[in-house]
Design a protein around this motif. Structure first.
Motif, PDB file in Angstrom:
ATOM      1  N   LYS A  78       0.852  -1.181   0.000  1.00 33.34           N
ATOM      2  CA  LYS A  78       0.000   0.000   0.000  1.00 33.34           C
ATOM      3  C   LYS A  78       0.892   1.236   0.000  1.00 33.34           C
ATOM      4  N   ARG A  79       0.590   2.183  -0.853  1.00 27.18           N
ATOM      5  CA  ARG A  79       1.343   3.432  -0.902  1.00 27.18           C
ATOM      6  C   ARG A  79       0.841   4.329   0.220  1.00 27.18           C
ATOM      7  N   VAL A  80       1.761   4.798   1.085  1.00 31.01           N
ATOM      8  CA  VAL A  80       1.366   5.641   2.210  1.00 31.01           C
ATOM      9  C   VAL A  80       1.760   7.099   2.014  1.00 31.01           C
ATOM     10  N   PHE A  81       2.749   7.370   1.151  1.00 29.88           N
ATOM     11  CA  PHE A  81       3.165   8.745   0.903  1.00 29.88           C
ATOM     12  C   PHE A  81       3.779   8.842  -0.480  1.00 29.88           C
ATOM     13  N   ALA A  82       3.485   9.914  -1.163  1.00 28.61           N
ATOM     14  CA  ALA A  82       4.113  10.225  -2.443  1.00 28.61           C
ATOM     15  C   ALA A  82       4.282  11.743  -2.484  1.00 28.61           C
ATOM     16  N   GLY A  83       5.506  12.184  -2.653  1.00 29.21           N
ATOM     17  CA  GLY A  83       5.754  13.619  -2.659  1.00 29.21           C
ATOM     18  C   GLY A  83       6.924  13.973  -3.540  1.00 29.21           C
ATOM     19  N   ASP A  84       7.049  15.252  -3.819  1.00 31.24           N
ATOM     20  CA  ASP A  84       8.116  15.768  -4.664  1.00 31.24           C
ATOM     21  C   ASP A  84       9.070  16.590  -3.808  1.00 31.24           C
ATOM     22  N   ALA A  85      10.358  16.337  -3.919  1.00 31.20           N
ATOM     23  CA  ALA A  85      11.360  17.029  -3.104  1.00 31.20           C
ATOM     24  C   ALA A  85      11.317  18.535  -3.325  1.00 31.20           C
ATOM     25  N   ARG A  86      10.904  18.970  -4.486  1.00 39.07           N
ATOM     26  CA  ARG A  86      10.823  20.408  -4.761  1.00 39.07           C
ATOM     27  C   ARG A  86       9.831  21.111  -3.839  1.00 39.07           C
ATOM     28  N   ASN A  87       8.864  20.356  -3.318  1.00 41.72           N
ATOM     29  CA  ASN A  87       7.814  20.938  -2.486  1.00 41.72           C
ATOM     30  C   ASN A  87       7.997  20.678  -0.995  1.00 41.72           C
ATOM     31  N   PHE A  88       9.102  20.055  -0.599  1.00 44.88           N
ATOM     32  CA  PHE A  88       9.318  19.780   0.824  1.00 44.88           C
ATOM     33  C   PHE A  88       9.627  21.076   1.563  1.00 44.88           C
ATOM     34  N   GLU A  89       9.016  21.227   2.730  1.00 49.60           N
ATOM     35  CA  GLU A  89       9.296  22.383   3.563  1.00 49.60           C
ATOM     36  C   GLU A  89      10.646  22.231   4.238  1.00 49.60           C
ATOM     37  N   ILE A  90      10.932  21.017   4.692  1.00 46.98           N
ATOM     38  CA  ILE A  90      12.204  20.726   5.340  1.00 46.98           C
ATOM     39  C   ILE A  90      12.431  19.218   5.338  1.00 46.98           C
ATOM     40  N   CYS A  91      13.707  18.852   5.322  1.00 49.51           N
ATOM     41  CA  CYS A  91      14.102  17.458   5.459  1.00 49.51           C
ATOM     42  C   CYS A  91      15.431  17.464   6.201  1.00 49.51           C
ATOM     43  N   ALA A  92      15.474  16.817   7.360  1.00 54.78           N
ATOM     44  CA  ALA A  92      16.672  16.832   8.204  1.00 54.78           C
ATOM     45  C   ALA A  92      16.647  15.621   9.128  1.00 54.78           C
ATOM     46  N   PRO A  93      17.760  15.334   9.796  1.00 53.91           N
ATOM     47  CA  PRO A  93      17.762  14.234  10.763  1.00 53.91           C
ATOM     48  C   PRO A  93      16.853  14.536  11.955  1.00 53.91           C
TER      49      PRO A  93
END
Length: 172
Positions: A78-93
């Protein structure tokens, strides 16, 4: 990796099965013809429910688009998330200051849904991202465990919001 909630669910399923057997024995005169079916069907049901707690997550990254699938007991995907990195607000550890700041500023915001797609084994390897899913256009906080290739690909499409140093393979 299973946690206490998973083991509690397993115990609950087994106790429910024993309660069903007990009820069948109490009302044996009414369900005598169904008793073998209750035993065999119950054992299969317990096996099916407990094995459904085995979950794996698969990350698929293509040209800055990430898809996260959950594979349940190697039977269902089952797909739980699909997103585009261009639209990410933040991505960090998760162990970064950005995560603490995000939690503090969004602690009362119920519109952000959380998806834990991590193994819960090593917290140092867990990253988070905040962005809208293309599946339902809702805002999500996703916890996941990417490798270097995944982070290189995501960083290439949104270097400003993805806190990853591609040359060092670490937090920037």
């Amino acid at each position: 990796k299973k946690d206490g909630r998973d083991y509690a669910k397993m115990v609950g399923v087994v106790l429910l099965y024993f309660a069903l057997i007990y009820l069948a024995l109490v009302f044996i005169q009414f369900v005598a013809f169904l008793f073998p079916l209750i035993i065999i069907g119950g054992i299969y049901g317990v096996y099916w429910l407990i094995s459904s707690l085995n979950r794996e997550f698969e990350y698929i990254v293509t040209n800055g688009a990430i898809d996260i699938d959950v594979i349940i007991a190697k039977r269902r995907r089952k797909r739980v998330f699909a997103g585009d990195a261009r639209n990410f607000e933040i991505c960090a550890p998760v162990n970064s200051q950005e995560y603490k700041d995000f939690q503090r500023t969004n602690e009362k915001d119920r519109s952000v849904k959380t998806i834990d797609a991590s193994s819960r084994v090593n917290p140092e390897d867990v990253w988070f991202l905040v962005g809208k899913s293309s599946l339902d256009d809702k805002r999500y906080l996703v916890l996941f465990e990417p490798n270097k290739r995944i982070m290189d690909n995501l960083h290439r499409f949104n270097p400003r919001n993805i806190r990853y140093n591609a040359h060092l393979g670490q937090l920037s």
